[in-house]
Enzyme design. Sequence first.
Site, PDB file in Angstrom:
ATOM      1  CD  GLU A 140      96.570  15.226 -40.680  1.00 48.78           C
ATOM      2  OE1 GLU A 140      96.205  16.175 -41.399  1.00 48.78           O
ATOM      3  OE2 GLU A 140      95.777  14.537 -40.021  1.00 48.78           O
ATOM      4  CB  SER A 150      94.789  33.453  22.787  1.00 46.81           C
ATOM      5  OG  SER A 150      93.401  33.509  22.790  1.00 46.81           O
TER       6      SER A 150
END
Lengths: 774, 181
Positions: free
Chosen positions: A188, A467
Amino acid sequence: MHPWLGRLKRRLPSPAARNWRWLLLGAGVFAGLIAWAYAAYLDSVVYTKFEGKRWSLPARVYARPLELYPGMALSPAQFIQELRDLGFYEAPNPAISGSYKRQGNVFHVITRATAFWDGKEPSIPFEVEFADNIIVDLRHATSSAALDLVRFDPLQIGSIYPAHNEDRVLVKLSDVPPLLIKALLAIEDRDFYQHHGVAPRSMFRAFFANLRAGGTVQGGSTITQQLVKNFFLSNERTLWRKANEIVMALALERHYGKDEILEGYLNEIYLGQDGTRAIHGFGLASQFYFGRPLNELRPEHVALLVAIVKGPSLYDPRRHKQRARQRRDLVLETLLTLGDINEAEAKRAHAADLGVTKTAMGVNSFPAFIDIVRDQLKRDYHEDDLTSDGLQIFTTLDPAVQRAADRAVATRVQQIEKAKRMPVGRLQGAAVVVNIDGAELLAVVGGRDPRFEGFNRARDAVRQIGSLVKPAVYLTALQDSQRFTAVTPLEDTALSLKGGDGKLWAPENYDHEEHGTVPLYKALAHSYNLSTAHLGLEVGVPAVVKTLQAMGVTRPLPPYPSLLLGATALTPMEVTQMYHTLANGGFRTPLRAINAVLTSDGKPLQHYPLSIEKVLDSSAVYIVNNILQDAVREGTGRSLYNIISPSLAVAGKTGTSNDLRDSWFAGFTRDRLAVTWMGLDDDRPAKLTGAEGAMKIWGDVIQQIGAQSGSWTPPDNVELVWIDPDNNSRADEYCAGAVQLAFMTGTAPTEYSPCTGIRGTVDQTFNWFKGLFQ
Amino acid sequence: MMRNFLAIAGIMTCTMQGCATSGPATNTAPIVDFSQRSTSYPESPEPRAAASLPAPTPAETALPDRHAAPAIESSMPTPHDAPAARTHAPIATHPAALALLNEAMRQEKSGELEIAAAKLERALRIEPRNPLLWHQLAALRLRQGQTQLAANLAQKSNSYVAANTDLAARNQRIIDRARER
């Protein structure tokens, strides 16, 4: 006239031209001033932004760390899964942390150094041997000293992002592999350390190199320029923007040194996209692509990362493998040319695969659990701290349990939906799994689709518990041991009374029958509504409300008789907290999802300690739990043993709400509690009982994760007595059909059933005899 | 008739052989097998190290409270305890949990109390029903001044230990301490 001005006048051309030139000069000076001011402005922008830039680091959320010790139950297959999750890779000769080798049942592993709340764990090379899915040996690899305990770095399971969805794994320049820097600069910006921000020479060089190569081999922008581009500017490619970029690059170099700029670049450069999450910086990219920290990467991985810089979507190694590989090889070539790697390394690297993981782990793979984590964090931290300081959150999640739970919910929901010919995709489920003694949340499932980040049913679905409420009623009664025991006869007969709203309440049993006089344990084990209603009315609804509150229910409860049969709604998490008090022997402990919080650099910040309170009589709790074991063996939950091992002691309660809208199961073994739910979001009847729906999920989860098979030790003042169910008198284990029930000492029946024959007579006479001497 | 005869014959045989009866107030101290109460892996092949009860921590023996309460930490049994009814059996502890326990105690001595607590919680993950670990956590919380939590943890420890043991008595001291305040 002034001499100087006079000379000037003589030099100047004609008045017209003179005016024109003045104008030009003025304009030029003016333009220059503007330009200078603008440059100064850009300069200050660069300075303040870079200086003030402390990247917003999201909080990272981790699962519980895997800990190994001799005697631990773990299969080699599970162990490999854990290693893979953590990004460990197999190597013929493990030399660095994060590597392992397997030879049959022996593993050679090197852990990573990690900071925990209670201290720093160093990197340890060790060997572990398995036999019959248990760890039988654990020792240090070099000294061969036996090890008591080995702790791994925890798996990252998610992050808490700020609104703009940024994320980083910050790296210091000194942490970055030198090869990465060499490759980066070579590709780069070769003259990085020489130029002043822009490099016209390299721009030209790149231009010609690219021309020669017939493709883009080198970039013309310097690293400084790229940093500026990433950092400040948008993605347009105009001349104006380029000019800005150049000015700002120069400004950046004016204020900051090369190393600072490089470090900024390494942490800022855009390297990929994960849905809405942008991957910035090499530290995060390493995790995202390879599942490993930067320092564990091989040359070919490093080369690939540098290759991606040029265009993360163009060179996406998951979507454009060929292209990515070509560019990677280009990078490797360059490194070879420059002598940064040798021939042999280059050859090996060229031949190697890309090495990229299939999907990125750790991006909120468990959103339902993370929801709970956020809830618990919100109490102590602001949203801002959570999304910007990079806090490390160590949680209690067990990935293996979570996966098993996710799978069980998804599989069973699909299966039942199909079997009952329901419209596809509508039936939903939820699950919560905790370890009992530590009250730690191991798994939270919010719906049939584990990745879905929407409605978290475990936390937010408020559903009729039906229940499931019954154990609270029986617990209330059994605390009064003089009046109620496990064999106290209850009337399972019809009743009706006016509810608090003036309406008539006339409950019915599930099978619409009356069962006459039944012993207390049977009424609970078979979940009879009528006997429960009678019992509840006898002890009083307010007393039951008190019990529920002691068990940890904080939601307001309707103080009406209908509460006795569960006409109240809770979330699966709330039900889990409630049943946890039962499973924990009457001790209430707030469920925890978090163990500790550390700062981003590993300093301890906060510990979430275990808190506990004794809220119920442990003997009454034991008796209820004992009956709940019966519920699973012979009662409404008996088909559970079709799914789980018959040798596993389980206490559980099925729950079915009104009109079969909700299917619940809450059950626990010695060490694990899980609550599961199945139903429809629009609250229409799913027409499933607890046993038909939720219980199946429960069975799958427990069967998959394994649980301790031991049974519970009775408290000092409780005894287990064999009872003949035909006459509710004392029996022994040789009586056919006898059940073993728990009683507070002195409250069990004293009469012996005829089924005991002579044994009973002997015992009875013996006791009489003994009584004479006391 | 026959039944009763056999019964009496049986009783007489039994008496002659000196059947032991179960019950309180015996002269032999029952050996409590702690491994039954704190099993985490019933079929573990690993030998279990026996951890002796550590010496009472300063928190248990010192009296940091402001009330002039009489000292309770006497090691003499109180009058209603049968002298031989207390057992001092060491509590079998998994080596990994033991290692963490030792580290925790060391860190407690050097004042790193919350870190010691975290280590004990880790040990409890390995051996959740070890009463010694719960007791140590209780003692630590007591030292930090969290008396109610300490008492609760002591009660939890008691749920895994027989009533007539040394450890149970020490747990009781912590519980009593909380009641005073």
